[in-house]
Enzyme design. Structure first.
Site, PDB file in Angstrom:
ATOM      1  N   GLU A  47     -22.136  40.430   7.062  1.00 54.51           N
ATOM      2  CA  GLU A  47     -22.928  41.638   6.775  1.00 54.51           C
ATOM      3  C   GLU A  47     -23.689  42.039   7.644  1.00 54.51           C
ATOM      4  O   GLU A  47     -24.343  41.194   8.575  1.00 54.51           O
ATOM      5  CB  GLU A  47     -23.774  41.237   5.504  1.00 54.51           C
ATOM      6  CG  GLU A  47     -24.472  42.448   4.696  1.00 54.51           C
ATOM      7  CD  GLU A  47     -25.213  41.856   3.557  1.00 54.51           C
ATOM      8  OE1 GLU A  47     -25.616  42.730   2.750  1.00 54.51           O
ATOM      9  OE2 GLU A  47     -25.801  40.798   3.733  1.00 54.51           O
ATOM     10  N   LYS A 100     -21.091  47.497  -1.730  1.00 52.74           N
ATOM     11  CA  LYS A 100     -21.993  46.408  -2.571  1.00 52.74           C
ATOM     12  C   LYS A 100     -22.686  46.902  -3.561  1.00 52.74           C
ATOM     13  O   LYS A 100     -23.446  47.781  -3.690  1.00 52.74           O
ATOM     14  CB  LYS A 100     -23.104  45.810  -1.395  1.00 52.74           C
ATOM     15  CG  LYS A 100     -23.925  44.606  -2.080  1.00 52.74           C
ATOM     16  CD  LYS A 100     -24.855  44.301  -0.608  1.00 52.74           C
ATOM     17  CE  LYS A 100     -25.775  43.255  -1.103  1.00 52.74           C
ATOM     18  NZ  LYS A 100     -26.757  42.704  -0.033  1.00 52.74           N
ATOM     19  N   CYS A 117     -22.813  39.100   0.203  1.00 61.38           N
ATOM     20  CA  CYS A 117     -24.240  38.340  -0.007  1.00 61.38           C
ATOM     21  C   CYS A 117     -24.664  38.149  -1.221  1.00 61.38           C
ATOM     22  O   CYS A 117     -24.417  37.288  -2.047  1.00 61.38           O
ATOM     23  CB  CYS A 117     -25.113  39.155   0.937  1.00 61.38           C
ATOM     24  SG  CYS A 117     -26.704  38.376   1.423  1.00 61.38           S
TER      25      CYS A 117
END
Length: 277
Positions: free
Chosen positions: A49, A122, A166
């Site tokens: 990321e 995301k 994440c």
């Protein structure tokens, strides 16, 4: 051909970086590490990321945003994949959002011909606040709303990958929605504080409960903005065993995804088949 190219196996590499505010410097580092992973036999490489920019302030990534399908970051990623004849899961890059003051934090996947073949924005945005610290991704990032799947065929074998990023790691319902996959790919920039307590536990849990491989590519060190990330990029097998791990600093780890291992775990403990909800 390597051994993995002659069987129902796939060699995959997790790249770890300590990204800077300089996009071109980060792209050069990514290119060097991807080239090394490909030379080591990896057919797919995964970047972390924020691999292309870890700004001095949160709004720096907004200035670096690109429109989907165009821009120097995407053009260079396409060139890198073609040069190395490799699949590339390109960590996350900032793409233009509806709100001009925000970006989408997006994973793009490129095939060995340099074509973009998958995308995931995301969904879950990280945020925390203490007496002395405050961090809210939602102030500069617009959340996605669609789960991401990637399907590729290598040597006649289809491989299915779940795409997440994440903070998504803390939401197991996302992985259930993705269904049965061979490997979950998770680019990340976990904080040092949360990483030391939760990172490996959560990754191994996602592997065990979904009976698939998990490959996580992380930021791993002290950045110029004084942020410290946890690192520990790793590959975990469907039984929850850590096959490879890089604690800190830039570099890569690699390992082989094995269809036989997936079938073995799912046969001897068919938990996925026993689901009621």
């Amino acid at each position: 051909m390597s051994k993995s190219e002659n069987s129902a196996d796939l060699k995959i590499a997790s790249i770890q970086m300590v990204s800077t505010p300089d996009v071109q410097e980060n792209l050069a580092t990514a290119s060097r590490l991807i080239t090394a992973a490909a030379a080591d036999g990896a057919r797919m490489a995964v970047l972390p990321e924020y691999f292309c920019i870890m700004g001095l302030k949160d709004t720096d990534k907004v200035s670096a945003r690109e429109s989907i399908g165009s821009g120097p970051i995407q053009e260079q990623l396409s060139h890198i994949t073609k040069t190395n004849n490799i699949y590339l899961v390109a960590g996350t890059i900032p793409l233009a959002a509806k709100d001009p003051n925000k970006v989408l934090n997006t994973t793009l996947v490129f095939d060995p011909a340099g074509q973009q073949i998958a995308r995931y924005d995301k969904i879950h945005l990280f945020g925390f606040q203490t007496a002395t610290e405050r961090y809210q991704e939602s102030e500069t990032i617009e959340a996605g709303n669609e789960p991401g799947l990637l399907k590729i065929s290598v040597n006649g074998n289809e491989w299915v990958f779940g795409l997440s990023i994440c903070y998504d790691l803390r939401f197991p319902e996302l992985y259930r929605v993705l269904g049965q996959v061979d490997c979950h790919i998770i680019p990340a920039a976990f904080t040092y504080t949360t990483g030391k307590d939760h990172w490996e536990i959560l990754l191994r849990a996602r592997a065990i409960e979904n009976q698939g491989y998990v490959l996580a590519s992380a930021q791993g060190g002290k950045h110029q903005n004084q942020r410290r990330t946890w690192g520990n990029s790793m590959l975990i097998d469907p039984w929850g065993e850590v096959l490879a791990n890089l604690p800190e600093g830039e570099g890569f780890v690699s390992g082989v995804l094995c269809k036989d291992k997936l079938n073995e775990v799912r046969s001897k403990l068919p938990a996925l088949a026993h689901r009621k909800l």
